[in-house]
Design an enzyme around this catalytic site. Structure first.
Site, PDB file in Angstrom:
ATOM      1  N   PHE A 148     -23.043  -1.424 -60.611  1.00 23.93           N
ATOM      2  CA  PHE A 148     -24.455  -1.767 -60.787  1.00 23.93           C
ATOM      3  C   PHE A 148     -25.262  -1.066 -59.711  1.00 23.93           C
ATOM      4  O   PHE A 148     -25.042  -1.291 -58.520  1.00 23.93           O
ATOM      5  CB  PHE A 148     -24.692  -3.281 -60.710  1.00 23.93           C
ATOM      6  N   ASP A 194     -23.488   2.666 -51.998  1.00 26.16           N
ATOM      7  CA  ASP A 194     -24.559   1.716 -52.297  1.00 26.16           C
ATOM      8  C   ASP A 194     -24.284   0.431 -51.510  1.00 26.16           C
ATOM      9  O   ASP A 194     -23.420  -0.359 -51.862  1.00 26.16           O
ATOM     10  CB  ASP A 194     -24.591   1.456 -53.810  1.00 26.16           C
ATOM     11  N   LYS A 205     -32.187  -5.321 -50.477  1.00 31.41           N
ATOM     12  CA  LYS A 205     -31.857  -6.751 -50.413  1.00 31.41           C
ATOM     13  C   LYS A 205     -31.983  -7.340 -48.999  1.00 31.41           C
ATOM     14  O   LYS A 205     -33.082  -7.622 -48.549  1.00 31.41           O
ATOM     15  CB  LYS A 205     -30.471  -6.999 -51.014  1.00 31.41           C
TER      16      LYS A 205
HETATM   17  C1  LIG Z   1     -29.343  -5.497 -56.429  1.00 29.88           C
HETATM   18  C2  LIG Z   1     -28.650  -4.201 -56.422  1.00 29.88           C
HETATM   19  C3  LIG Z   1     -29.307  -3.016 -56.784  1.00 29.88           C
HETATM   20  C4  LIG Z   1     -30.721  -2.991 -57.308  1.00 29.88           C
HETATM   21  O1  LIG Z   1     -31.630  -3.475 -56.393  1.00 29.88           O
HETATM   22  P1  LIG Z   1     -33.086  -3.917 -56.909  1.00 29.88           P
HETATM   23  O2  LIG Z   1     -33.821  -4.244 -55.642  1.00 29.88           O
HETATM   24  O3  LIG Z   1     -32.893  -5.087 -57.814  1.00 29.88           O
HETATM   25  O4  LIG Z   1     -33.678  -2.759 -57.620  1.00 29.88           O
HETATM   26  C5  LIG Z   1     -28.599  -1.823 -56.697  1.00 29.88           C
HETATM   27  N1  LIG Z   1     -27.329  -1.793 -56.270  1.00 29.88           N
HETATM   28  C6  LIG Z   1     -26.668  -2.917 -55.902  1.00 29.88           C
HETATM   29  C7  LIG Z   1     -25.258  -2.818 -55.421  1.00 29.88           C
HETATM   30  C8  LIG Z   1     -27.293  -4.150 -55.984  1.00 29.88           C
HETATM   31  O5  LIG Z   1     -26.628  -5.259 -55.668  1.00 29.88           O
END
Ligand SMILES: *Cc1c(COP(=O)(O)O)cnc(C)c1O
Length: 406
Positions: free
Chosen positions: A146, A230, A259
């Site tokens: 994701f 990420d 986040k």
């Molecule tokens: C939450 C998340 C995203 C996306 O972040 P948003 O602020 O919702 O756009 C991307 N990568 C990972 C691993 C995430 O947990």
């Protein structure tokens, strides 16, 4: 049944208003929350919940932390936004801070945006710049990954049910299994970048296989491929290190962050290491809000407090305690626990995670169903032993209620 219903079966006013006016892209929320303090939140009816999700690993300092409140209000009263024509002390300081904490050091550079998806868009563009005169057209990401919901980050996301309605997505992305064998088969001189999450949070708190990240580093380095990690969910101390990759002793080419670094204030960013810091040239990327003094000042304050209060170490310690408590639970529904620090996934013996998370809400505990058979636990990094006792008590009640409803 047509309209929305609450867990007790009665349609409430806020649910009707949500159903009528909020975009249909959003699922019906579990509650309408009103305020919070520390690891606790209250809904609009005055019910109290222990928040062991923290807005999905966002509220690092919990709710209404004095450092957060002070940072938002003093910077809002001073200077909130300046546009990309100007910089500010908080933006410079945050770039220095995240390059230091990530180990990117003297060759490190940072770019700031407003969300995780936007951070991964910046990383995707970075990958396109690593094209060796057009020879590198492929980008690799992992099955079930994701990376966000915008078109570029969705192209990187390995979840067909999120992607299918929005094809065609930006091209060149291939999803491979998280195995060293699949890496060896896929990585070659035609690949621009490999994207990985140290722990796949949205896939159900799934860790990478042992040795995967170091094998990925070796292969990508050998073939001139960028290793982009990420760290949006795993960063800001959540796993018991500042960033998830630091458990593995590898040095990536770039990380994306969001986040937890803002503690609830929207901010995201891209941090580059070494040669990757030379790829962007002036004018190739930007964002009106990105890196504004308000967001960057708050992120500095949040990361500064995580450092000052030893919350990275606390995440490691409390994570071990939560894990031990879950392992000691006497419930036929609990099959095991995965993850690291305060990013944990309770594996259920049956695909009843939604039932368990609803029962948890009824027991005054917020956790979530990361997939059909996994409960995700991602509390604020400030939790203490008393919070964990309370978590164990409420989670036990939720599991018993769910087991009885089966
Ligand atoms: C939450 C998340 C995203 C996306 O972040 P948003 O602020 O919702 O756009 C991307 N990568 C990972 C691993 C995430 O947990």
């Amino acid at each position: 049944m047509t309209g929305p219903t609450s867990m007790t079966g009665t349609t409430t006013d806020w649910q009707q208003r949500f159903d009528r006016r909020i975009m249909r892209s959003m699922a019906m929320p579990l509650a309408k929350l009103d305020h919070g303090r520390g690891a606790r939140v209250w809904d609009a009816d005055g019910n109290e919940y222990l928040d062991f999700l923290a807005g999905i690993a966002v509220n690092s300092l919990g709710h209404a932390h004095p450092v957060f409140v002070e940072a938002v209000s003093t910077q809002a009263a001073r200077l909130a936004h300046v546009s990309n024509y100007f910089t500010s002390e908080p933006a410079l300081e945050l770039a220095e801070r995240v390059t230091r904490l990530s180990g990117a050091g003297d060759e490190g550079r940072a770019w700031f945006g407003n969300s995780g998806a936007e951070a991964n868009e910046a990383a995707f563009k970075l990958a396109r710049l690593n094209n060796s005169g057009g020879a590198r057209t492929r980008v690799l990401a992992l099955v079930d990954a994701f990376h966000g919901r915008t078109m570029g980050s969705l192209a990187l996301t390995g979840k067909p049910h999120m992607r299918d309605a929005f094809e065609p997505l930006p091209g060149g992305v291939e999803h491979i299994d998280a195995t060293i064998r699949a890496l060896e088969a896929a990585v070659d001189d035609g690949v621009a970048a490999l994207f990985v999450e140290p722990i796949q949070g949205e896939a159900g708190v799934v860790e990478l296989p042992d040795g995967f990240l170091s094998a990925a580093r070796d292969l990508t380095r050998r073939h001139g491929v960028l290793l982009i990690v990420d760290e949006i969910q795993t960063g800001a101390g959540r796993t018991g290190e500042w960033f998830g990759f630091q458990h593995e002793g590898v040095v990536p080419d770039a990380i994306t962050i969001a986040k937890g670094i803002g503690g609830g204030f929207p901010i995201g960013g891209l941090v580059t290491f070494g040669h990757a810091s030379t790829l962007y040239s002036r004018g190739q990327h930007g964002s009106t809000f990105g890196g504004n003094p308000l967001a960057t000042h708050v992120a500095n304050a949040v990361l500064g407090e995580i450092e000052r209060a030893g919350l990275v170490e606390n995440a490691a310690l409390r994570g071990r305690q939560v894990r031990a408590r879950v392992e000691g639970l006497d419930s036929p529904l609990v099959a095991g626990i995965r993850g690291r620090g305060l990013l944990l996934g309770v594996a259920l013996a049956e695909p009843v995670a939604q039932l368990v998370s609803n029962a948890a809400m009824q027991a005054g505990l917020i956790v979530n169903a990361a997939n059909d058979s996994t409960i995700r636990i991602a509390p604020p990094l400030i939790i203490d032993e008393a919070d964990i006792d309370e978590f164990a008590e409420r989670f036990t009640r939720a599991l018993a209620a769910a087991a009885a409803a089966l």
